[in-house]
Write a protein that holds these residues in place. Structure first.
Motif, PDB file in Angstrom:
ATOM      1  N   TRP A 268       0.854  -1.183   0.000  1.00 38.41           N
ATOM      2  CA  TRP A 268       0.000   0.000   0.000  1.00 38.41           C
ATOM      3  C   TRP A 268       0.893   1.237   0.000  1.00 38.41           C
ATOM      4  N   SER A 269       0.715   2.108  -1.007  1.00 32.79           N
ATOM      5  CA  SER A 269       1.557   3.300  -1.120  1.00 32.79           C
ATOM      6  C   SER A 269       0.751   4.588  -1.040  1.00 32.79           C
ATOM      7  N   GLY A 270      -0.523   4.490  -0.663  1.00 27.82           N
ATOM      8  CA  GLY A 270      -1.357   5.682  -0.580  1.00 27.82           C
ATOM      9  C   GLY A 270      -1.101   6.502   0.666  1.00 27.82           C
ATOM     10  N   ASP A 271      -1.591   7.737   0.650  1.00 27.35           N
ATOM     11  CA  ASP A 271      -1.372   8.637   1.776  1.00 27.35           C
ATOM     12  C   ASP A 271      -2.232   8.291   2.983  1.00 27.35           C
ATOM     13  N   ASP A 272      -3.345   7.592   2.757  1.00 26.05           N
ATOM     14  CA  ASP A 272      -4.275   7.258   3.833  1.00 26.05           C
ATOM     15  C   ASP A 272      -3.865   5.925   4.464  1.00 26.05           C
ATOM     16  N   ALA A 273      -3.130   5.996   5.566  1.00 28.28           N
ATOM     17  CA  ALA A 273      -2.631   4.775   6.203  1.00 28.28           C
ATOM     18  C   ALA A 273      -3.767   3.921   6.737  1.00 28.28           C
ATOM     19  N   THR A 274      -4.821   4.545   7.213  1.00 26.84           N
ATOM     20  CA  THR A 274      -5.950   3.786   7.753  1.00 26.84           C
ATOM     21  C   THR A 274      -6.627   2.971   6.660  1.00 26.84           C
ATOM     22  N   ALA A 275      -6.805   3.583   5.497  1.00 26.37           N
ATOM     23  CA  ALA A 275      -7.390   2.855   4.370  1.00 26.37           C
ATOM     24  C   ALA A 275      -6.487   1.705   3.957  1.00 26.37           C
ATOM     25  N   GLY A 276      -5.173   1.930   4.029  1.00 30.12           N
ATOM     26  CA  GLY A 276      -4.239   0.866   3.684  1.00 30.12           C
ATOM     27  C   GLY A 276      -4.321  -0.295   4.654  1.00 30.12           C
ATOM     28  N   GLU A 277      -4.414   0.009   5.924  1.00 28.78           N
ATOM     29  CA  GLU A 277      -4.525  -1.059   6.920  1.00 28.78           C
ATOM     30  C   GLU A 277      -5.786  -1.886   6.704  1.00 28.78           C
ATOM     31  N   ARG A 278      -6.887  -1.220   6.350  1.00 26.41           N
ATOM     32  CA  ARG A 278      -8.136  -1.949   6.082  1.00 26.41           C
ATOM     33  C   ARG A 278      -7.982  -2.849   4.861  1.00 26.41           C
ATOM     34  N   ALA A 279      -7.367  -2.319   3.808  1.00 23.95           N
ATOM     35  CA  ALA A 279      -7.201  -3.089   2.580  1.00 23.95           C
ATOM     36  C   ALA A 279      -6.334  -4.321   2.811  1.00 23.95           C
ATOM     37  N   LEU A 280      -5.259  -4.164   3.567  1.00 25.51           N
ATOM     38  CA  LEU A 280      -4.362  -5.288   3.804  1.00 25.51           C
ATOM     39  C   LEU A 280      -4.982  -6.294   4.769  1.00 25.51           C
ATOM     40  N   ALA A 281      -5.780  -5.805   5.708  1.00 22.97           N
ATOM     41  CA  ALA A 281      -6.485  -6.723   6.610  1.00 22.97           C
ATOM     42  C   ALA A 281      -7.500  -7.567   5.837  1.00 22.97           C
ATOM     43  N   GLN A 282      -8.125  -6.957   4.825  1.00 21.15           N
ATOM     44  CA  GLN A 282      -9.069  -7.708   4.005  1.00 21.15           C
ATOM     45  C   GLN A 282      -8.372  -8.854   3.280  1.00 21.15           C
ATOM     46  N   LEU A 283      -7.154  -8.609   2.802  1.00 20.59           N
ATOM     47  CA  LEU A 283      -6.411  -9.666   2.124  1.00 20.59           C
ATOM     48  C   LEU A 283      -6.092 -10.804   3.086  1.00 20.59           C
ATOM     49  N   ALA A 284      -5.696 -10.460   4.295  1.00 18.73           N
ATOM     50  CA  ALA A 284      -5.383 -11.493   5.279  1.00 18.73           C
ATOM     51  C   ALA A 284      -6.613 -12.309   5.649  1.00 18.73           C
ATOM     52  N   SER A 285      -7.801 -11.721   5.472  1.00 18.09           N
ATOM     53  CA  SER A 285      -9.037 -12.413   5.845  1.00 18.09           C
ATOM     54  C   SER A 285      -9.556 -13.342   4.745  1.00 18.09           C
ATOM     55  N   LEU A 286      -8.821 -13.457   3.638  1.00 20.39           N
ATOM     56  CA  LEU A 286      -9.253 -14.356   2.560  1.00 20.39           C
ATOM     57  C   LEU A 286      -9.152 -15.823   2.974  1.00 20.39           C
ATOM     58  N   GLY A 287      -8.437 -16.096   4.029  1.00 19.84           N
ATOM     59  CA  GLY A 287      -8.309 -17.445   4.570  1.00 19.84           C
ATOM     60  C   GLY A 287      -7.863 -17.340   6.015  1.00 19.84           C
ATOM     61  N   THR A 288      -7.278 -18.415   6.491  1.00 20.90           N
ATOM     62  CA  THR A 288      -6.707 -18.415   7.840  1.00 20.90           C
ATOM     63  C   THR A 288      -5.194 -18.498   7.704  1.00 20.90           C
ATOM     64  N   PRO A 289      -4.503 -17.359   7.815  1.00 24.54           N
ATOM     65  CA  PRO A 289      -3.064 -17.350   7.519  1.00 24.54           C
ATOM     66  C   PRO A 289      -2.236 -18.148   8.515  1.00 24.54           C
ATOM     67  N   LEU A 290      -1.185 -18.761   8.001  1.00 23.76           N
ATOM     68  CA  LEU A 290      -0.149 -19.320   8.861  1.00 23.76           C
ATOM     69  C   LEU A 290       0.743 -18.205   9.389  1.00 23.76           C
ATOM     70  N   VAL A 291       0.977 -17.209   8.506  1.00 22.98           N
ATOM     71  CA  VAL A 291       1.796 -16.058   8.848  1.00 22.98           C
ATOM     72  C   VAL A 291       1.136 -14.828   8.234  1.00 22.98           C
ATOM     73  N   SER A 292       1.080 -13.750   8.981  1.00 19.59           N
ATOM     74  CA  SER A 292       0.613 -12.473   8.442  1.00 19.59           C
ATOM     75  C   SER A 292       1.475 -11.380   9.041  1.00 19.59           C
ATOM     76  N   GLN A 293       2.439 -10.932   8.261  1.00 19.75           N
ATOM     77  CA  GLN A 293       3.386  -9.917   8.727  1.00 19.75           C
ATOM     78  C   GLN A 293       3.300  -8.708   7.809  1.00 19.75           C
ATOM     79  N   ILE A 294       2.515  -7.744   8.189  1.00 19.03           N
ATOM     80  CA  ILE A 294       2.329  -6.514   7.429  1.00 19.03           C
ATOM     81  C   ILE A 294       2.699  -5.350   8.335  1.00 19.03           C
ATOM     82  N   ALA A 295       3.526  -4.443   7.831  1.00 20.58           N
ATOM     83  CA  ALA A 295       3.967  -3.330   8.668  1.00 20.58           C
ATOM     84  C   ALA A 295       4.461  -2.192   7.789  1.00 20.58           C
ATOM     85  N   ALA A 296       4.671  -1.040   8.406  1.00 23.66           N
ATOM     86  CA  ALA A 296       5.316   0.063   7.702  1.00 23.66           C
ATOM     87  C   ALA A 296       6.725  -0.371   7.315  1.00 23.66           C
ATOM     88  N   THR A 297       7.144   0.020   6.125  1.00 22.27           N
ATOM     89  CA  THR A 297       8.429  -0.462   5.621  1.00 22.27           C
ATOM     90  C   THR A 297       9.036   0.563   4.682  1.00 22.27           C
TER      91      THR A 297
END
Length: 457
Positions: A268-297
């Motif tokens: 996620w490269s947009g200015d709205d960090a909250t929207a980015g967190e929601r979008a990435l959380a939605q991806l993690a919810s597509l299944g039951t992850p073994l690992v989910s490591q998303i962070a500012a980078t």
């Protein structure tokens, strides 16, 4: 051009040692060994001479010497081309790996990138100024080669392909002339360089647009293989409506136990960090992850992570396909590829072209496909001591064939193999005729051979 004779190589070497002062002329020894070592350790090609150039004048001298002595010429930047086209047996290799300087103008938000600089070099130079660049996904890849052939990457949705960010280039042509090209100076050559690869001259430096990104969120989400159908089906819906700010790389990776896993690597490269967190959380919810490591980078950190997965020296065979979307047929092909993995290092990576990259009119650059699509990279990777090379290559062929019924004509030129003539013929789409006309104008004797071009016949 036939293989050079020993007498040709002797004359060539003598000429070069008179012309090259700051750089090196190498025919043997440890430095020569380093010069011929590239990412794909399966490539055993031995150039007759390697010239490690220090500046454009030495590149010019090498180009002219190769022509005068009728010796095949290749160019090595990052050395990451899996097919080994940076080298030719008995020929002359211009090695730009010593020319890695990157300077940044933080006010203009532009970087001056030398011909041998890697994506990691560019990211590291831009980061102190709060800037980043449209790179590929691996840091060890040479920026010039990546850019000239395309450049899918984690910021493509927002900023386009790497080639869409090229502002100008300094090029040594086949006749030895050195030109600077951009939209106003030699515009046809500038057009061809953006997608046509290093087939027109040696790019000794280029200027690229940088970007100020206030929020960069990325990481890795890994799902167990039993969820492959569920995750890919959900992902197909997400990709169809992804905003420019979200670019998702996905595919198949082997886990620590060698069994396949589904991976999502969203950025996620947009200015709205909250929207980015929601979008990435939605991806993690597509299944039951073994690992989910998303962070500012940072871009540098993202590139380093991919380099760790695909280090120099392993043996490599790559196949590529482009498809419109994650149809049921494409999802089945991905599942087949993962279920039949033959190496604990092999992978399938799916790159997305959408957003800004898809809004560039196809005729504006030589790159042949601008409709939204997915570029699939089938990567067979194995240790040099592994005796099952034929089995791993067969896996890559089988996986590629499975995507065939859903594939677009052609393929990504940066990854197409030299023998895939039928697909190379379609790789540049409606731009083929113009591209070959530029080739005839600037390199009529075909001195430069980089990524594949269609047969003029």
């Amino acid at each position: 051009m036939s293989s050079p004779t020993p007498a040709q190589i002797t004359r060539l070497t003598s000429t070069l040692r008179k012309a090259v002062q700051a750089g090196e002329v190498l025919t043997a020894g440890s430095a020569y060994g380093v010069g011929r070592s590239i990412w794909n350790g399966a490539v055993s090609t031995r150039p007759g001479v390697i010239v490690r150039c220090a500046d454009p004048a030495e590149v010019r001298a090498a180009v002219l010497a190769a022509r005068e002595n009728e010796v095949p010429l290749t160019v090595r930047g990052g050395g990451h081309d899996w097919a080994g086209r940076a080298l030719s047996d008995g020929g002359l290799t211009i090695d730009l790996s010593g020319m890695r300087a990157v300077t940044v103008d933080p006010v203009a938000e532009v970087a001056h990138v030398s011909g041998g600089a890697t994506a990691a070099d560019l990211a590291a130079a831009a980061q102190p100024f709060g800037l980043t660049a449209a790179t590929g996904s691996a840091g060890a890849v040479g920026m010039v080669g990546l850019t000239l052939g395309g450049g899918y990457g984690p910021l493509s949705g927002r900023f386009g392909l790497a080639l869409d960010n090229l502002l100008s280039a300094d090029v040594v042509l086949a006749d030895g002339s050195i030109v600077t090209v951009d939209s106003a100076r030699e515009p046809d050559l500038f057009w061809a360089l953006r997608g046509g690869g290093g087939n027109f001259g040696v790019v000794t430096s280029m200027r690229v647009r940088l970007h100020r990104v206030s929020t960069l969120l990325s990481g890795m989400v890994l799902f167990p293989w039993e969820q492959v159908t569920t995750v890919l089906t959900g992902l197909s819906d997400v990709l169809l409506r992804s905003p420019d700010d979200l670019t998702v790389q996905s595919g198949v990776l082997p886990g620590p136990d060698g069994k396949p896993m589904v991976f999502l690597s969203p950025t996620w490269s947009g200015d709205d960090a909250t929207a980015g967190e929601r979008a990435l959380a939605q991806l993690a919810s597509l299944g039951t992850p073994l690992v989910s490591q998303i962070a500012a980078t940072t871009t540098a950190e993202m590139l380093a992570g991919v380099d760790a997965l695909f280090p120099f020296g392993r043996h490599v065979e790559i196949r590529t396909r482009s498809v419109h979307s994650l149809t049921s047929g494409v999802r089945d092909a991905l599942a087949l590829a993962g279920s039949t993995l033959t190496s604990p290092y092999s992978a399938v990576s799916v790159h997305s072209l959408h957003g800004a990259a898809a809004r560039v009119p196809v005729e504006d650059t030589a790159f042949g496909v601008r409709t939204p699509h997915l570029m699939i990279e089938v990567i067979a990777l194995w240790d040099p001591t592994d005796s099952r090379a034929a089995e791993h290559r067969a896996w890559a062929d089988k996986a590629s064939s499975a995507f065939g019924p859903d594939a677009l004509p052609g393929g990504y030129p940066n990854l197409l193999g030299p023998d895939e003539a039928a697909r190379i013929a379609h790789a540049y789409g409606p731009n083929t005729s113009r591209l070959l006309a530029v080739k005839r104008r600037f390199d009529p004797k075909n001195v430069f051979k980089a990524i594949p071009l269609p047969d003029p016949a």
